[in-house]
Write a protein that holds these residues in place. Sequence first.
Motif, PDB file in Angstrom:
ATOM      1  N   ALA A 144       0.173  64.808  -9.954  1.00 16.02           N
ATOM      2  CA  ALA A 144       0.375  64.930  -8.507  1.00 16.02           C
ATOM      3  C   ALA A 144       1.124  63.716  -7.970  1.00 16.02           C
ATOM      4  O   ALA A 144       1.903  63.831  -7.024  1.00 16.02           O
ATOM      5  CB  ALA A 144      -0.959  65.087  -7.790  1.00 16.02           C
ATOM      6  N   THR A 145       0.894  62.569  -8.567  1.00 15.03           N
ATOM      7  CA  THR A 145       1.627  61.374  -8.125  1.00 15.03           C
ATOM      8  C   THR A 145       3.130  61.599  -8.314  1.00 15.03           C
ATOM      9  O   THR A 145       3.932  61.316  -7.419  1.00 15.03           O
ATOM     10  CB  THR A 145       1.155  60.133  -8.916  1.00 15.03           C
ATOM     11  N   HIS A 187      -3.307  59.939   0.866  1.00 12.12           N
ATOM     12  CA  HIS A 187      -3.847  59.554  -0.448  1.00 12.12           C
ATOM     13  C   HIS A 187      -3.041  58.394  -1.033  1.00 12.12           C
ATOM     14  O   HIS A 187      -1.845  58.286  -0.784  1.00 12.12           O
ATOM     15  CB  HIS A 187      -3.765  60.771  -1.380  1.00 12.12           C
ATOM     16  N   SER A 189      -1.862  58.126  -3.754  1.00  9.67           N
ATOM     17  CA  SER A 189      -0.776  58.604  -4.607  1.00  9.67           C
ATOM     18  C   SER A 189       0.533  58.784  -3.821  1.00  9.67           C
ATOM     19  O   SER A 189       1.614  58.492  -4.344  1.00  9.67           O
ATOM     20  CB  SER A 189      -1.242  59.907  -5.264  1.00  9.67           C
ATOM     21  N   ASP A 265       0.693  67.052   0.865  1.00  7.89           N
ATOM     22  CA  ASP A 265      -0.005  66.704  -0.376  1.00  7.89           C
ATOM     23  C   ASP A 265      -1.232  67.609  -0.476  1.00  7.89           C
ATOM     24  O   ASP A 265      -2.233  67.387   0.198  1.00  7.89           O
ATOM     25  CB  ASP A 265      -0.414  65.224  -0.346  1.00  7.89           C
ATOM     26  N   ALA A 267      -2.850  68.331  -3.507  1.00  2.00           N
ATOM     27  CA  ALA A 267      -3.180  68.170  -4.931  1.00  2.00           C
ATOM     28  C   ALA A 267      -4.242  69.179  -5.380  1.00  2.00           C
ATOM     29  O   ALA A 267      -4.025  69.932  -6.324  1.00  2.00           O
ATOM     30  CB  ALA A 267      -3.609  66.749  -5.222  1.00  2.00           C
ATOM     31  N   ASP A 294      -1.651  70.133  -8.024  1.00  2.00           N
ATOM     32  CA  ASP A 294      -2.010  69.504  -9.294  1.00  2.00           C
ATOM     33  C   ASP A 294      -2.841  70.482 -10.127  1.00  2.00           C
ATOM     34  O   ASP A 294      -3.955  70.827  -9.743  1.00  2.00           O
ATOM     35  CB  ASP A 294      -2.835  68.248  -8.979  1.00  2.00           C
ATOM     36  N   HIS A 296      -4.245  70.102 -13.099  1.00  2.00           N
ATOM     37  CA  HIS A 296      -5.392  69.616 -13.880  1.00  2.00           C
ATOM     38  C   HIS A 296      -6.646  69.566 -13.024  1.00  2.00           C
ATOM     39  O   HIS A 296      -7.741  69.332 -13.522  1.00  2.00           O
ATOM     40  CB  HIS A 296      -5.097  68.256 -14.522  1.00  2.00           C
ATOM     41  N   LYS A 297      -6.472  69.791 -11.756  1.00  2.00           N
ATOM     42  CA  LYS A 297      -7.642  69.840 -10.885  1.00  2.00           C
ATOM     43  C   LYS A 297      -8.151  71.284 -10.817  1.00  2.00           C
ATOM     44  O   LYS A 297      -8.756  71.756 -11.750  1.00  2.00           O
ATOM     45  CB  LYS A 297      -7.276  69.251  -9.527  1.00  2.00           C
TER      46      LYS A 297
HETATM   47  C1  LIG Z   1      -5.746  63.623  -7.273  1.00  2.00           C
HETATM   48  C2  LIG Z   1      -4.882  63.500  -6.093  1.00  2.00           C
HETATM   49  C3  LIG Z   1      -3.594  62.967  -6.194  1.00  2.00           C
HETATM   50  C4  LIG Z   1      -3.053  62.327  -7.462  1.00  2.00           C
HETATM   51  O1  LIG Z   1      -3.204  63.060  -8.612  1.00  2.00           O
HETATM   52  P1  LIG Z   1      -2.778  62.489 -10.029  1.00  2.00           P
HETATM   53  O2  LIG Z   1      -2.739  63.695 -10.881  1.00  2.00           O
HETATM   54  O3  LIG Z   1      -3.837  61.510 -10.418  1.00  2.00           O
HETATM   55  O4  LIG Z   1      -1.464  61.834  -9.915  1.00  2.00           O
HETATM   56  C5  LIG Z   1      -2.819  62.981  -5.069  1.00  2.00           C
HETATM   57  N1  LIG Z   1      -3.261  63.464  -3.895  1.00  2.00           N
HETATM   58  C6  LIG Z   1      -4.507  63.958  -3.758  1.00  2.00           C
HETATM   59  C7  LIG Z   1      -4.956  64.471  -2.420  1.00  2.00           C
HETATM   60  C8  LIG Z   1      -5.367  63.986  -4.851  1.00  2.00           C
HETATM   61  O5  LIG Z   1      -6.596  64.485  -4.725  1.00  2.00           O
END
Ligand SMILES: *Cc1c(COP(=O)(O)O)cnc(C)c1O
Length: 475
Positions: A144-145, A187, A189, A265, A267, A294, A296-297
């Motif tokens: 996500a970064t 965030h 990130s 964002d 994620a 993202d 992986h979440k």
């Molecule tokens: C987890 C998260 C990120 C970053 O995710 P990474 O995969 O660690 O780079 C960015 N924004 C939010 C809101 C997040 O929860």
Amino acid sequence: MTDPLEERRLAGEAVRVVADAAGPYLESLATRPVNDAEAAGLIDGLGGPLPEKGDGTMESVRRLVSIGTAAATHSSGPRFFHFVVGGTTPAALAGDWLTSLLDQNPGNWIASPLATTAETVALGWLKELFGLPESHGAVLTPSATFANFTGLACARHWWAERHGVDVTADGLAGLPPMPVLSSGYVHVSSRKALQMLGLGRDTVRRFARDDSGRVDLAAMERALAELDAPAVIIANAGEVNTGDFDPIDAMADLAERYGAWLHVDGAFGLFAAVSPRTAHLLRGVARADSVIGDGHKWLNVPYESGFAFVRDVTRMGRAFGAWDAPYLPGAGDDHLNYAFLGPESSRRARAFPIWAALRAYGREGHRAMVERHLDLAQRLGRLVEEAPDLELLAPVRLNIACFRYHPPGVPEDRLNDLNSRLGAALLADGRVYAGTTVYRGKTALRPAIVNWSTTEADIDLLIKVIQDLTPTLTP
Ligand SMILES: *Cc1c(COP(=O)(O)O)cnc(C)c1O
């Protein structure tokens, strides 16, 4: 000497060592501690000098599998509530193994039409899942970064162009600071992405109504009016302390009114789109110029599964393409070359696990998983409210419950220290994992429910472990 060429016939057998370990390992995740302190010593077995004469394929793989399955943080199991961490569904795991087996490079179409097509298809399905326009450009990123980096790099390109500068060719020199406005939910990130883009991590102006970080739209609007210059707004869909959302639709109105770029964002919050119970939280997301998520979440695919969507695909091409190297495909190439749409050049075929998961479970399977997590978070919130010595600090809106230990009669000035020690005790205990945060000045736990295999029993165990540990802490 062990020359890999001499061991080429061992590849199948080596992979089988991992495959044979997979079933028992995955089964064990349902009951074993997240962190097994006794196995921690095994990690030292990774060390030692570089071998002159290699151990050979089988010995090396057996050693890694044996140490790994014992000493890993078992974060892909059902009781890892720290950060926002999903596991890996069976289809995603198998898809990921195929990524290594085929070892494709979907940077350029010509290097792998297969992996490039899988990426295009998977990104198209994700757009459908999230209700984003089919016409959006998209790219898979390592995280996500990196997805935030991708969206904000496109924003930077747009903003510099408004100042008459091609930032891809000429850089930032001579440009004023890029105005970036967000709520208190922004965030780290996104800030890291701004830092990497040469825009400065600390330049984000945060407009918050109170110490929770909720956006102050009126103040943001006043700032946009005063600026009277192109600006970038970051909306946050799913804040990590409580799972709250910025009002994306209202921020899209501001972006429209003041000609700003809107970046979202999402994620993990983007997955709220898959349930009619939470889809309203994302109202307006299709109006954003760039949106990220993202895998992986909440998609429960392995790490290295970020995605960025950008309204104008040609903006991505201008921000990341045009390398002018004669051995690479040029701008006139008919096919999508993903290396020109994002920060990476050569890259792994990270579409395979995403493709496999979406094909395996479809919209309904992912909706069922997300709704199970919504229910589990509500259950956790209820258990917290029923416990006389636990205090819920924010309503449960999504998949996170933010609460603290607050035994009756203990004064406020002792609670932060008490909860820090509870957090440390929880990690040391290892049966469940949850981290602490500071929310509105209060040290708190904020378990996030993201793993596909988490059940009610795991939630109940989290509360039980807290109740086992709190009597050992003196306030
Ligand atoms: C987890 C998260 C990120 C970053 O995710 P990474 O995969 O660690 O780079 C960015 N924004 C939010 C809101 C997040 O929860």
